[in-house]
Write a protein that holds these residues in place. Structure first.
Motif, mmCIF file in Angstrom:
data_model
loop_
_atom_site.group_PDB
_atom_site.id
_atom_site.type_symbol
_atom_site.label_atom_id
_atom_site.label_comp_id
_atom_site.label_asym_id
_atom_site.label_seq_id
_atom_site.Cartn_x
_atom_site.Cartn_y
_atom_site.Cartn_z
ATOM 1 N N ARG A 1 -91.000 -6.148 -28.852
ATOM 2 C CA ARG A 1 -91.173 -5.498 -30.134
ATOM 3 C C ARG A 1 -91.093 -6.587 -31.196
ATOM 4 N NH1 ARG A 1 -89.262 -0.924 -32.562
ATOM 5 N NH2 ARG A 1 -91.493 -0.862 -32.897
ATOM 6 N N HIS B 1 -87.667 -6.443 -36.456
ATOM 7 C CA HIS B 1 -87.643 -5.316 -37.402
ATOM 8 C C HIS B 1 -86.221 -4.928 -37.768
ATOM 9 C CE1 HIS B 1 -87.539 -3.629 -33.320
ATOM 10 N NE2 HIS B 1 -86.702 -2.744 -33.835
ATOM 11 N N TYR C 1 -79.138 -5.288 -28.948
ATOM 12 C CA TYR C 1 -78.292 -4.486 -29.834
ATOM 13 C C TYR C 1 -76.854 -4.593 -29.312
ATOM 14 C CZ TYR C 1 -82.418 -2.619 -32.094
ATOM 15 O OH TYR C 1 -83.576 -2.510 -32.816
ATOM 16 N N TYR D 1 -87.632 -8.696 -29.822
ATOM 17 C CA TYR D 1 -86.846 -8.584 -28.588
ATOM 18 C C TYR D 1 -87.628 -7.785 -27.552
ATOM 19 C CZ TYR D 1 -85.766 -3.897 -30.313
ATOM 20 O OH TYR D 1 -85.863 -2.624 -30.771
ATOM 21 N N HIS E 1 -84.056 -1.551 -38.778
ATOM 22 C CA HIS E 1 -84.062 -0.081 -38.783
ATOM 23 C C HIS E 1 -83.289 0.450 -39.988
ATOM 24 C CE1 HIS E 1 -85.412 0.755 -34.597
ATOM 25 N NE2 HIS E 1 -84.847 -0.400 -34.303
#
Ligand SMILES: [Fe+2]
Length: 297
Positions: free
Chosen positions: A214, A217, A159, A193, A219
Protein backbone atom coordinates in the motif's frame (compact mmCIF):
# COMPACT_ATOMS: atom_id res chain seq x y z
CA UNK A 1 -40.04 -27.99 -5.73
CA UNK A 2 -38.32 -30.97 -7.35
CA UNK A 3 -35.60 -29.99 -9.82
CA UNK A 4 -35.78 -31.46 -13.30
CA UNK A 5 -33.24 -29.25 -15.07
CA UNK A 6 -30.30 -27.18 -13.81
CA UNK A 7 -32.29 -23.98 -14.43
CA UNK A 8 -34.93 -25.13 -11.93
CA UNK A 9 -32.63 -24.78 -8.92
CA UNK A 10 -32.14 -21.06 -9.59
CA UNK A 11 -35.90 -20.53 -9.84
CA UNK A 12 -36.41 -22.46 -6.59
CA UNK A 13 -33.62 -20.61 -4.73
CA UNK A 14 -34.99 -17.20 -5.78
CA UNK A 15 -38.47 -18.28 -4.69
CA UNK A 16 -37.03 -19.29 -1.31
CA UNK A 17 -35.66 -15.76 -0.85
CA UNK A 18 -39.00 -14.10 -1.60
CA UNK A 19 -40.59 -14.54 1.88
CA UNK A 20 -37.73 -12.57 3.52
CA UNK A 21 -39.63 -10.09 5.67
CA UNK A 22 -37.20 -7.19 5.49
CA UNK A 23 -37.59 -5.74 1.96
CA UNK A 24 -33.98 -4.60 1.68
CA UNK A 25 -32.64 -7.98 2.82
CA UNK A 26 -34.99 -9.64 0.29
CA UNK A 27 -33.65 -7.41 -2.50
CA UNK A 28 -30.05 -8.20 -1.55
CA UNK A 29 -30.62 -11.97 -1.25
CA UNK A 30 -32.54 -12.30 -4.54
CA UNK A 31 -29.83 -10.36 -6.37
CA UNK A 32 -27.12 -12.41 -4.66
CA UNK A 33 -28.71 -15.68 -5.84
CA UNK A 34 -29.04 -14.36 -9.39
CA UNK A 35 -25.42 -13.21 -9.54
CA UNK A 36 -23.99 -16.26 -7.74
CA UNK A 37 -25.83 -18.69 -10.00
CA UNK A 38 -24.92 -16.55 -13.02
CA UNK A 39 -21.27 -16.58 -11.94
CA UNK A 40 -21.30 -20.39 -11.65
CA UNK A 41 -22.80 -20.73 -15.14
CA UNK A 42 -20.45 -18.11 -16.58
CA UNK A 43 -17.30 -19.80 -15.26
CA UNK A 44 -18.69 -23.36 -15.58
CA UNK A 45 -17.40 -23.90 -12.04
CA UNK A 46 -16.28 -27.50 -11.52
CA UNK A 47 -17.03 -29.58 -8.44
CA UNK A 48 -13.36 -29.55 -7.43
CA UNK A 49 -13.22 -25.76 -7.78
CA UNK A 50 -16.38 -25.38 -5.71
CA UNK A 51 -14.95 -27.55 -2.92
CA UNK A 52 -11.74 -25.52 -3.03
CA UNK A 53 -13.77 -22.29 -2.81
CA UNK A 54 -15.67 -23.42 0.29
CA UNK A 55 -12.38 -24.48 1.91
CA UNK A 56 -10.87 -21.06 1.15
CA UNK A 57 -13.85 -19.18 2.58
CA UNK A 58 -13.64 -21.28 5.73
CA UNK A 59 -9.93 -20.55 5.96
CA UNK A 60 -10.57 -16.78 5.68
CA UNK A 61 -12.90 -17.08 8.67
CA UNK A 62 -10.41 -19.08 10.71
CA UNK A 63 -7.61 -16.60 9.95
CA UNK A 64 -9.66 -13.68 11.30
CA UNK A 65 -8.92 -12.93 14.96
CA UNK A 66 -9.12 -9.99 17.37
CA UNK A 67 -5.98 -8.55 15.80
CA UNK A 68 -6.28 -9.62 12.17
CA UNK A 69 -9.17 -9.45 9.70
CA UNK A 70 -8.50 -11.57 6.58
CA UNK A 71 -12.01 -10.88 5.23
CA UNK A 72 -11.50 -7.10 5.16
CA UNK A 73 -8.11 -7.70 3.56
CA UNK A 74 -9.68 -9.87 0.86
CA UNK A 75 -12.50 -7.38 0.18
CA UNK A 76 -9.89 -4.67 -0.28
CA UNK A 77 -7.70 -6.85 -2.48
CA UNK A 78 -10.63 -7.47 -4.86
CA UNK A 79 -11.52 -3.76 -5.11
CA UNK A 80 -14.85 -4.39 -3.36
CA UNK A 81 -14.21 -2.08 -0.39
CA UNK A 82 -13.21 0.78 -2.64
CA UNK A 83 -16.26 0.30 -4.89
CA UNK A 84 -18.65 0.29 -1.91
CA UNK A 85 -17.01 3.47 -0.60
CA UNK A 86 -17.10 5.34 -3.91
CA UNK A 87 -20.69 4.30 -4.70
CA UNK A 88 -21.93 5.53 -1.32
CA UNK A 89 -20.17 8.91 -1.15
CA UNK A 90 -19.55 11.97 -3.29
CA UNK A 91 -23.12 12.14 -4.62
CA UNK A 92 -23.18 8.38 -5.25
CA UNK A 93 -19.85 8.27 -7.00
CA UNK A 94 -20.44 11.29 -9.26
CA UNK A 95 -18.27 13.83 -7.44
CA UNK A 96 -15.00 13.58 -5.54
CA UNK A 97 -15.07 12.58 -1.90
CA UNK A 98 -12.71 12.60 1.07
CA UNK A 99 -14.12 9.23 2.15
CA UNK A 100 -11.83 6.24 1.83
CA UNK A 101 -11.35 2.74 3.17
CA UNK A 102 -11.45 2.11 6.92
CA UNK A 103 -8.92 -0.70 6.50
CA UNK A 104 -8.37 -3.51 8.99
CA UNK A 105 -6.38 -1.55 11.61
CA UNK A 106 -8.66 1.07 13.20
CA UNK A 107 -8.94 0.61 16.98
CA UNK A 108 -11.37 2.20 19.42
CA UNK A 109 -10.10 4.21 22.40
CA UNK A 110 -7.07 5.92 20.93
CA UNK A 111 -5.45 8.01 23.69
CA UNK A 112 -6.37 11.70 23.71
CA UNK A 113 -3.63 14.06 22.59
CA UNK A 114 -3.65 17.86 22.84
CA UNK A 115 -3.17 19.77 19.59
CA UNK A 116 0.53 20.20 18.95
CA UNK A 117 1.34 16.96 20.78
CA UNK A 118 2.97 13.85 19.39
CA UNK A 119 1.56 10.41 18.65
CA UNK A 120 5.01 8.80 18.82
CA UNK A 121 4.87 6.76 22.05
CA UNK A 122 8.00 4.62 21.71
CA UNK A 123 11.27 4.86 19.82
CA UNK A 124 10.28 4.97 16.14
CA UNK A 125 12.55 5.51 13.16
CA UNK A 126 11.69 7.98 10.40
CA UNK A 127 12.00 11.72 9.77
CA UNK A 128 9.72 14.02 11.82
CA UNK A 129 6.38 14.90 10.18
CA UNK A 130 4.27 17.88 11.25
CA UNK A 131 0.59 17.58 10.29
CA UNK A 132 -1.57 20.70 10.09
CA UNK A 133 -5.15 19.83 9.26
CA UNK A 134 -8.49 21.57 9.08
CA UNK A 135 -11.94 20.01 9.06
CA UNK A 136 -14.64 21.85 7.08
CA UNK A 137 -18.24 21.25 6.01
CA UNK A 138 -19.44 21.15 2.40
CA UNK A 139 -19.56 24.97 2.34
CA UNK A 140 -16.02 25.35 3.69
CA UNK A 141 -17.05 26.41 7.23
CA UNK A 142 -14.92 25.04 10.08
CA UNK A 143 -16.24 21.97 11.90
CA UNK A 144 -15.55 22.85 15.54
CA UNK A 145 -15.18 20.26 18.29
CA UNK A 146 -14.95 17.28 15.96
CA UNK A 147 -13.21 14.19 17.37
CA UNK A 148 -10.41 13.01 15.11
CA UNK A 149 -8.75 9.60 15.38
CA UNK A 150 -5.51 9.34 13.44
CA UNK A 151 -3.40 6.24 12.95
CA UNK A 152 -0.64 5.02 10.66
CA UNK A 153 1.98 2.31 10.24
CA UNK A 154 5.53 2.76 11.48
CA UNK A 155 8.30 3.33 8.93
CA UNK A 156 9.05 -0.39 9.38
CA UNK A 157 5.69 -1.08 7.76
CA UNK A 158 3.82 -2.36 10.81
CA UNK A 159 0.92 -1.00 12.85
CA UNK A 160 1.59 -1.14 16.60
CA UNK A 161 -0.84 -4.02 17.11
CA UNK A 162 1.23 -6.10 14.65
CA UNK A 163 4.55 -5.25 16.26
CA UNK A 164 5.63 -6.16 19.83
CA UNK A 165 8.51 -3.67 19.46
CA UNK A 166 6.11 -0.69 19.53
CA UNK A 167 4.35 0.72 22.60
CA UNK A 168 0.61 0.16 22.95
CA UNK A 169 -1.21 2.72 20.75
CA UNK A 170 2.03 4.00 19.17
CA UNK A 171 1.24 6.24 16.16
CA UNK A 172 -2.40 6.54 17.17
CA UNK A 173 -4.15 9.49 18.80
CA UNK A 174 -7.45 11.27 19.26
CA UNK A 175 -7.65 15.04 18.71
CA UNK A 176 -10.40 17.65 19.00
CA UNK A 177 -10.71 20.39 16.38
CA UNK A 178 -10.38 23.96 17.73
CA UNK A 179 -12.54 27.04 17.01
CA UNK A 180 -11.11 27.19 13.49
CA UNK A 181 -11.79 23.50 12.80
CA UNK A 182 -8.05 22.77 13.07
CA UNK A 183 -6.03 19.97 14.62
CA UNK A 184 -2.29 19.53 14.45
CA UNK A 185 0.30 17.11 15.71
CA UNK A 186 3.76 15.67 15.30
CA UNK A 187 4.61 12.15 14.17
CA UNK A 188 7.12 10.49 11.84
CA UNK A 189 6.94 10.32 8.07
CA UNK A 190 5.23 7.09 7.12
CA UNK A 191 6.29 4.76 4.33
CA UNK A 192 4.37 2.25 2.27
CA UNK A 193 3.88 -1.19 3.76
CA UNK A 194 2.96 -4.67 2.60
CA UNK A 195 -0.43 -6.00 3.66
CA UNK A 196 -0.13 -9.33 5.55
CA UNK A 197 0.67 -12.06 3.02
CA UNK A 198 0.79 -15.15 5.21
CA UNK A 199 -2.85 -16.08 4.51
CA UNK A 200 -5.31 -16.56 1.68
CA UNK A 201 -4.85 -13.03 0.32
CA UNK A 202 -1.09 -13.51 0.14
CA UNK A 203 -1.50 -16.74 -1.86
CA UNK A 204 -3.83 -14.99 -4.30
CA UNK A 205 -1.47 -12.05 -4.85
CA UNK A 206 1.38 -14.46 -5.54
CA UNK A 207 -0.68 -16.36 -8.13
CA UNK A 208 -1.42 -13.04 -9.84
CA UNK A 209 2.13 -11.68 -9.66
CA UNK A 210 0.83 -8.68 -7.68
CA UNK A 211 2.96 -6.85 -5.11
CA UNK A 212 1.37 -6.52 -1.64
CA UNK A 213 2.24 -2.86 -0.98
CA UNK A 214 0.00 0.00 0.00
CA UNK A 215 1.41 3.47 -0.71
CA UNK A 216 2.31 5.55 2.39
CA UNK A 217 -0.82 6.98 3.99
CA UNK A 218 -2.26 8.60 7.08
CA UNK A 219 -5.63 7.33 8.33
CA UNK A 220 -8.24 9.56 9.97
CA UNK A 221 -11.72 8.94 11.34
CA UNK A 222 -13.59 12.17 12.11
CA UNK A 223 -16.73 12.21 14.25
CA UNK A 224 -19.15 15.07 14.86
CA UNK A 225 -22.91 14.74 15.34
CA UNK A 226 -24.75 16.11 12.28
CA UNK A 227 -22.12 14.84 9.86
CA UNK A 228 -21.49 11.50 8.25
CA UNK A 229 -18.45 10.00 9.98
CA UNK A 230 -15.52 10.84 7.72
CA UNK A 231 -13.22 7.87 7.21
CA UNK A 232 -10.29 9.11 5.19
CA UNK A 233 -6.76 8.34 4.10
CA UNK A 234 -4.21 10.83 2.80
CA UNK A 235 -1.65 9.32 0.42
CA UNK A 236 1.88 10.41 -0.40
CA UNK A 237 2.01 11.05 -4.18
CA UNK A 238 5.79 10.42 -4.12
CA UNK A 239 5.33 6.80 -3.05
CA UNK A 240 6.59 4.41 -5.77
CA UNK A 241 3.37 2.37 -5.48
CA UNK A 242 0.93 5.29 -5.63
CA UNK A 243 -0.52 3.94 -8.93
CA UNK A 244 -0.66 0.29 -7.87
CA UNK A 245 -2.17 0.19 -4.36
CA UNK A 246 -2.85 -3.47 -3.50
CA UNK A 247 -6.17 -2.32 -1.96
CA UNK A 248 -7.30 0.06 -4.78
CA UNK A 249 -7.83 2.91 -2.30
CA UNK A 250 -6.09 5.86 -3.98
CA UNK A 251 -8.16 8.63 -5.59
CA UNK A 252 -7.12 12.10 -6.80
CA UNK A 253 -8.95 13.74 -3.88
CA UNK A 254 -6.87 11.77 -1.38
CA UNK A 255 -3.41 12.79 -2.63
CA UNK A 256 -1.73 14.75 0.17
CA UNK A 257 0.56 17.76 0.08
CA UNK A 258 3.54 16.12 1.82
CA UNK A 259 6.54 18.48 1.64
CA UNK A 260 10.13 17.45 2.36
CA UNK A 261 12.20 20.22 4.00
CA UNK A 262 15.94 20.25 3.53
CA UNK A 263 16.78 22.89 6.19
CA UNK A 264 16.43 22.44 9.98
CA UNK A 265 12.98 23.16 11.42
CA UNK A 266 12.61 26.93 12.14
CA UNK A 267 11.01 26.56 15.60
CA UNK A 268 11.73 22.99 16.80
CA UNK A 269 15.39 22.89 17.88
CA UNK A 270 15.54 19.08 17.97
CA UNK A 271 14.43 18.73 14.33
CA UNK A 272 17.19 18.76 11.75
CA UNK A 273 16.85 18.16 8.02
CA UNK A 274 15.15 16.40 6.51
CA UNK A 275 11.71 16.76 8.01
CA UNK A 276 8.27 16.75 6.46
CA UNK A 277 5.05 18.71 6.69
CA UNK A 278 1.53 17.91 5.59
CA UNK A 279 -1.15 20.59 5.27
CA UNK A 280 -4.53 19.04 4.62
CA UNK A 281 -8.22 19.94 4.57
CA UNK A 282 -10.81 17.25 5.37
CA UNK A 283 -14.29 17.96 3.99
CA UNK A 284 -17.23 16.37 5.83
CA UNK A 285 -20.63 15.64 4.31
CA UNK A 286 -23.94 16.01 6.14
CA UNK A 287 -25.39 12.75 7.41
CA UNK A 288 -25.74 10.43 10.32
CA UNK A 289 -22.76 10.22 12.71
CA UNK A 290 -22.62 6.42 12.95
CA UNK A 291 -19.33 4.87 13.99
CA UNK A 292 -18.29 1.71 12.13
CA UNK A 293 -17.64 -1.49 14.05
CA UNK A 294 -13.88 -1.72 14.70
CA UNK A 295 -12.33 -4.50 12.57
CA UNK A 296 -9.95 -5.36 15.44
CA UNK A 297 -9.89 -4.78 19.21
FE1 LIG B 1 -3.30 1.60 6.50
Amino acid sequence: MINNRQEDVTVAAIAAMEPTTDPRLREIMVSLIKHLHGFIRDTRLTEAEFREATTILGEIGKLSTDTHNEMVLMAGSLGVSSLVCLLNNGDHGNTETAQSLLGPFWRLHSPRVENGGTIVRSKTSGAPLFVNARVVDHAGNPVVGAEVDVWHASPDGLYENQDPGQAEMNLRGKFTTDAGGCFWFRTVMMTGYPIPTDGVVGRLLKLQDRHPFRPAHLHALIFKPGFKVLISQVYDPADPNIETDAQFGVTEALLGNFVRHEAPHPTEPDVGAPWYSLDHVYKMEAGEAMLPRPPIK
